[in-house]
Design a protein around this motif. Sequence first.
Motif, PDB file in Angstrom:
ATOM      1  N   MET A   1      -1.896  -1.168  -3.402  1.00 25.96           N
ATOM      2  CA  MET A   1      -1.274  -1.310  -4.718  1.00 25.96           C
ATOM      3  C   MET A   1      -1.219  -2.767  -5.163  1.00 25.96           C
ATOM      4  SD  MET A   1      -1.024   1.799  -5.332  1.00 25.96           S
ATOM      5  CE  MET A   1      -0.343   1.583  -6.964  1.00 25.96           C
TER       6      MET A   1
ATOM      7  N   ARG B   1      -3.347   2.814 -10.614  1.00 20.29           N
ATOM      8  CA  ARG B   1      -4.136   1.611 -10.328  1.00 20.29           C
ATOM      9  C   ARG B   1      -3.215   0.547  -9.733  1.00 20.29           C
ATOM     10  NH1 ARG B   1      -9.105   3.306  -9.827  1.00 20.29           N
ATOM     11  NH2 ARG B   1      -9.955   4.199 -11.711  1.00 20.29           N
ATOM     12  N   PRO B   2      -3.797  -0.465  -9.093  1.00 17.77           N
ATOM     13  CA  PRO B   2      -2.959  -1.496  -8.480  1.00 17.77           C
ATOM     14  C   PRO B   2      -2.054  -2.155  -9.523  1.00 17.77           C
ATOM     15  CG  PRO B   2      -5.303  -2.102  -8.380  1.00 17.77           C
ATOM     16  CD  PRO B   2      -5.216  -0.744  -8.982  1.00 17.77           C
TER      17      PRO B   2
ATOM     18  N   GLN C   1      -9.252  -1.610  -7.018  1.00 16.97           N
ATOM     19  CA  GLN C   1      -8.313  -1.035  -6.063  1.00 16.97           C
ATOM     20  C   GLN C   1      -8.991  -0.845  -4.720  1.00 16.97           C
ATOM     21  OE1 GLN C   1      -6.230   2.492  -7.368  1.00 16.97           O
ATOM     22  NE2 GLN C   1      -4.452   1.763  -6.212  1.00 16.97           N
TER      23      GLN C   1
ATOM     24  N   TRP D   1       0.823  -1.205   0.000  1.00 13.51           N
ATOM     25  CA  TRP D   1       0.000   0.000   0.000  1.00 13.51           C
ATOM     26  C   TRP D   1       0.859   1.257   0.000  1.00 13.51           C
ATOM     27  CZ3 TRP D   1       0.878   3.245   4.055  1.00 13.51           C
ATOM     28  CH2 TRP D   1       1.485   2.677   5.192  1.00 13.51           C
TER      29      TRP D   1
ATOM     30  N   ASP E   1      -2.719  -6.008  -6.601  1.00 14.46           N
ATOM     31  CA  ASP E   1      -3.836  -6.308  -7.495  1.00 14.46           C
ATOM     32  C   ASP E   1      -4.712  -7.359  -6.819  1.00 14.46           C
ATOM     33  OD1 ASP E   1      -5.503  -6.686  -9.684  1.00 14.46           O
ATOM     34  OD2 ASP E   1      -4.109  -8.052 -10.664  1.00 14.46           O
TER      35      ASP E   1
END
Length: 158
Positions: free
Chosen positions: A46, A137-138, A103, A27, A48
């Motif tokens: 972060m 985005r992740p 996310q 994160w 996925d």
Amino acid sequence: MDMQSAAERSDVILDAVLREIQPELRWVHGPTTVGSCDVSRRRAVMTDISAARRGNLLGVVDRFWRKSGYRMTAVNNDAEFPAVYAQTPDGFGVRLRIGGEGQAFFQVDTPCVRESAVADSTSQATAPPYEGEFIPRPNIHSDFWSAEAPEVGVAHGR
């Protein structure tokens, strides 16, 4: 309690829930915002998290918050954007919501407290810091959290 103390308490709440989640989520810090008498701290995940594993994450967090004495205030069971909301015994609002592209975002909102300056969080992020105004985005793969099949019968968390 002043805003700085409330922000530090928010960091303790966020650190505790993120420590509970196993395997570890990576994160970064989201923005800290200051209102007229309250503070919000945020963390963006972060890692996925696949659609198949979001329920696992929400379940771990829900169980931990209940075990911690938090009162669950709302659950959004939306298939794409689920969320759980709770309140700590000392009046801090906490939430985990799943946003775009899966996310996950954690947020703590403080009760109304005495005005003061608020420093950045001293909690160490576990994902590389990002450059620029927006959190991407992740983008970190996890063999567990990114898997495309739900985990059945195994409770993750401590």
